[in-house]
Design a protein around this motif. Structure first.
Motif, PDB file in Angstrom:
ATOM      1  N   ALA A 118       0.866  -1.178   0.000  1.00 55.03           N
ATOM      2  CA  ALA A 118       0.000   0.000   0.000  1.00 55.03           C
ATOM      3  C   ALA A 118       0.903   1.230   0.000  1.00 55.03           C
ATOM      4  N   LEU A 119       0.646   2.134  -0.953  1.00 59.28           N
ATOM      5  CA  LEU A 119       1.462   3.343  -1.119  1.00 59.28           C
ATOM      6  C   LEU A 119       0.564   4.572  -1.084  1.00 59.28           C
ATOM      7  N   LEU A 120       1.053   5.637  -0.492  1.00 58.42           N
ATOM      8  CA  LEU A 120       0.324   6.905  -0.501  1.00 58.42           C
ATOM      9  C   LEU A 120       0.756   7.739  -1.693  1.00 58.42           C
ATOM     10  N   GLY A 121      -0.221   8.378  -2.324  1.00 61.78           N
ATOM     11  CA  GLY A 121       0.070   9.314  -3.402  1.00 61.78           C
ATOM     12  C   GLY A 121       0.121  10.731  -2.849  1.00 61.78           C
ATOM     13  N   ALA A 122       0.233  11.708  -3.740  1.00 63.56           N
ATOM     14  CA  ALA A 122       0.332  13.110  -3.328  1.00 63.56           C
ATOM     15  C   ALA A 122      -0.908  13.569  -2.570  1.00 63.56           C
ATOM     16  N   GLY A 123      -2.074  13.021  -2.901  1.00 59.00           N
ATOM     17  CA  GLY A 123      -3.305  13.434  -2.231  1.00 59.00           C
ATOM     18  C   GLY A 123      -3.708  12.516  -1.090  1.00 59.00           C
ATOM     19  N   GLY A 124      -2.860  11.574  -0.711  1.00 57.92           N
ATOM     20  CA  GLY A 124      -3.198  10.594   0.318  1.00 57.92           C
ATOM     21  C   GLY A 124      -2.772  11.014   1.706  1.00 57.92           C
ATOM     22  N   SER A 125      -3.285  10.286   2.696  1.00 58.33           N
ATOM     23  CA  SER A 125      -2.919  10.548   4.080  1.00 58.33           C
ATOM     24  C   SER A 125      -2.807   9.235   4.841  1.00 58.33           C
ATOM     25  N   ALA A 126      -2.141   9.272   5.962  1.00 58.34           N
ATOM     26  CA  ALA A 126      -1.948   8.084   6.793  1.00 58.34           C
ATOM     27  C   ALA A 126      -3.301   7.510   7.195  1.00 58.34           C
ATOM     28  N   GLY A 127      -3.352   6.212   7.415  1.00 60.88           N
ATOM     29  CA  GLY A 127      -4.594   5.562   7.828  1.00 60.88           C
ATOM     30  C   GLY A 127      -4.589   4.085   7.482  1.00 60.88           C
ATOM     31  N   ARG A 128      -5.777   3.473   7.567  1.00 63.50           N
ATOM     32  CA  ARG A 128      -5.942   2.046   7.261  1.00 63.50           C
ATOM     33  C   ARG A 128      -6.550   1.913   5.869  1.00 63.50           C
ATOM     34  N   TYR A 129      -5.988   1.027   5.090  1.00 60.85           N
ATOM     35  CA  TYR A 129      -6.455   0.798   3.728  1.00 60.85           C
ATOM     36  C   TYR A 129      -6.841  -0.669   3.580  1.00 60.85           C
ATOM     37  N   ASP A 130      -8.012  -0.902   2.985  1.00 64.31           N
ATOM     38  CA  ASP A 130      -8.534  -2.246   2.774  1.00 64.31           C
ATOM     39  C   ASP A 130      -7.824  -2.887   1.581  1.00 64.31           C
ATOM     40  N   VAL A 131      -7.335  -4.111   1.781  1.00 65.38           N
ATOM     41  CA  VAL A 131      -6.652  -4.848   0.720  1.00 65.38           C
ATOM     42  C   VAL A 131      -7.446  -6.134   0.452  1.00 65.38           C
ATOM     43  N   PRO A 132      -8.292  -6.146  -0.599  1.00 67.95           N
ATOM     44  CA  PRO A 132      -9.044  -7.356  -0.948  1.00 67.95           C
ATOM     45  C   PRO A 132      -8.225  -8.234  -1.901  1.00 67.95           C
ATOM     46  N   VAL A 133      -8.052  -9.500  -1.529  1.00 69.17           N
ATOM     47  CA  VAL A 133      -7.256 -10.424  -2.347  1.00 69.17           C
ATOM     48  C   VAL A 133      -8.116 -11.625  -2.704  1.00 69.17           C
ATOM     49  N   GLN A 134      -8.052 -12.023  -3.966  1.00 69.37           N
ATOM     50  CA  GLN A 134      -8.762 -13.206  -4.437  1.00 69.37           C
ATOM     51  C   GLN A 134      -7.739 -14.241  -4.883  1.00 69.37           C
ATOM     52  N   ILE A 135      -7.934 -15.485  -4.433  1.00 66.65           N
ATOM     53  CA  ILE A 135      -7.056 -16.601  -4.801  1.00 66.65           C
ATOM     54  C   ILE A 135      -7.933 -17.682  -5.424  1.00 66.65           C
ATOM     55  N   VAL A 136      -7.580 -18.096  -6.653  1.00 67.37           N
ATOM     56  CA  VAL A 136      -8.359 -19.096  -7.377  1.00 67.37           C
ATOM     57  C   VAL A 136      -7.428 -20.236  -7.782  1.00 67.37           C
ATOM     58  N   VAL A 137      -7.846 -21.464  -7.488  1.00 68.52           N
ATOM     59  CA  VAL A 137      -7.139 -22.662  -7.945  1.00 68.52           C
ATOM     60  C   VAL A 137      -8.158 -23.452  -8.759  1.00 68.52           C
ATOM     61  N   LYS A 138      -7.819 -23.715 -10.032  1.00 73.30           N
ATOM     62  CA  LYS A 138      -8.786 -24.341 -10.935  1.00 73.30           C
ATOM     63  C   LYS A 138      -8.086 -25.191 -11.980  1.00 73.30           C
ATOM     64  N   ASP A 139      -8.907 -25.983 -12.668  1.00 77.44           N
ATOM     65  CA  ASP A 139      -8.461 -26.749 -13.822  1.00 77.44           C
ATOM     66  C   ASP A 139      -9.519 -26.538 -14.891  1.00 77.44           C
TER      67      ASP A 139
END
Length: 188
Positions: free
Chosen positions: A109-130
């Motif tokens: 997670a990186l802050l840009g010029a308009g960002g501020s400190a805080g908590r950021y949600d990181v949604p991750v999807q993992i798929v295992v398929k054939d």
């Protein structure tokens, strides 16, 4: 003196007798001898277990199309960006021919010029398929906390217990992405 010698001879005879009994029931004959009973403290023998196999097919982790970055803010003033970092996998063959898969995902997670400190949600999807058969489609969320005075942080997710049946043990795929997206497309 003679009494001490007799005691030693008695112990030597006992050890020799136990050693001889332990040799009963030769290996490979499928029998359960007196030596086995002495070693296992009983008449039942546990069945041999097949060992795990670590030298199995384990595909590289692919990134779902559009799943490598999440940005907030407009093009001129990005407030924050979450991007995939290192990806890892481990595949362990099971005695029944199936494969147990573990997938690790690192996100930054990186802050840009308009960002501020805080908590950021990181949604991750993992798929295992054939092909079109999906064995696991797991979504996880973690919070990336960027403290005041800092501009970035890293979080990790490890997803375990994914079982690929023996029929697909040599043809399955692993895909990851940020957000809840379809697992249909991917990029390398």
């Amino acid at each position: 003196m003679n009494k001490g010698l007799n005691r030693r001879a008695g112990w030597a005879f006992a050890v020799l007798g136990i050693s001889a009994l332990a040799g009963c029931g030769a290996p490979g004959e499928g029998g359960f001898g007196v030596g086995d009973m002495l070693l296992t403290a009983g008449t039942t023998q546990t069945p041999p277990q097949a060992a795990e196999t670590r030298d199995v097919y384990c595909p590289t982790v692919e990134v779902i199309d559009g799943g490598s970055v999440i940005r907030s803010g407009d093009a001129g003033s990005v407030r924050s960006q979450i991007a995939l970092g290192d990806l890892a996998r481990e595949c362990v063959g099971q005695p029944d021919g199936s494969t147990l898969v573990r997938v690790g995902v690192e996100a930054r997670a990186l802050l840009g010029a308009g960002g501020s400190a805080g908590r950021y949600d990181v949604p991750v999807q993992i798929v295992v398929k054939d092909g079109s058969t999906v064995f696991a489609n797991r979504s996880r969320r973690v919070a990336a906390a960027i403290p005041a005075g800092q501009t970035r942080t890293t979080v990790s997710i490890v997803e375990e217990g994914i079982v690929v049946p023996a029929s697909s043990a040599n043809t399955f795929e692993i895909e990851v992405g940020l957000g809840a997206r379809s697992a249909a497309g991917r990029r390398g």
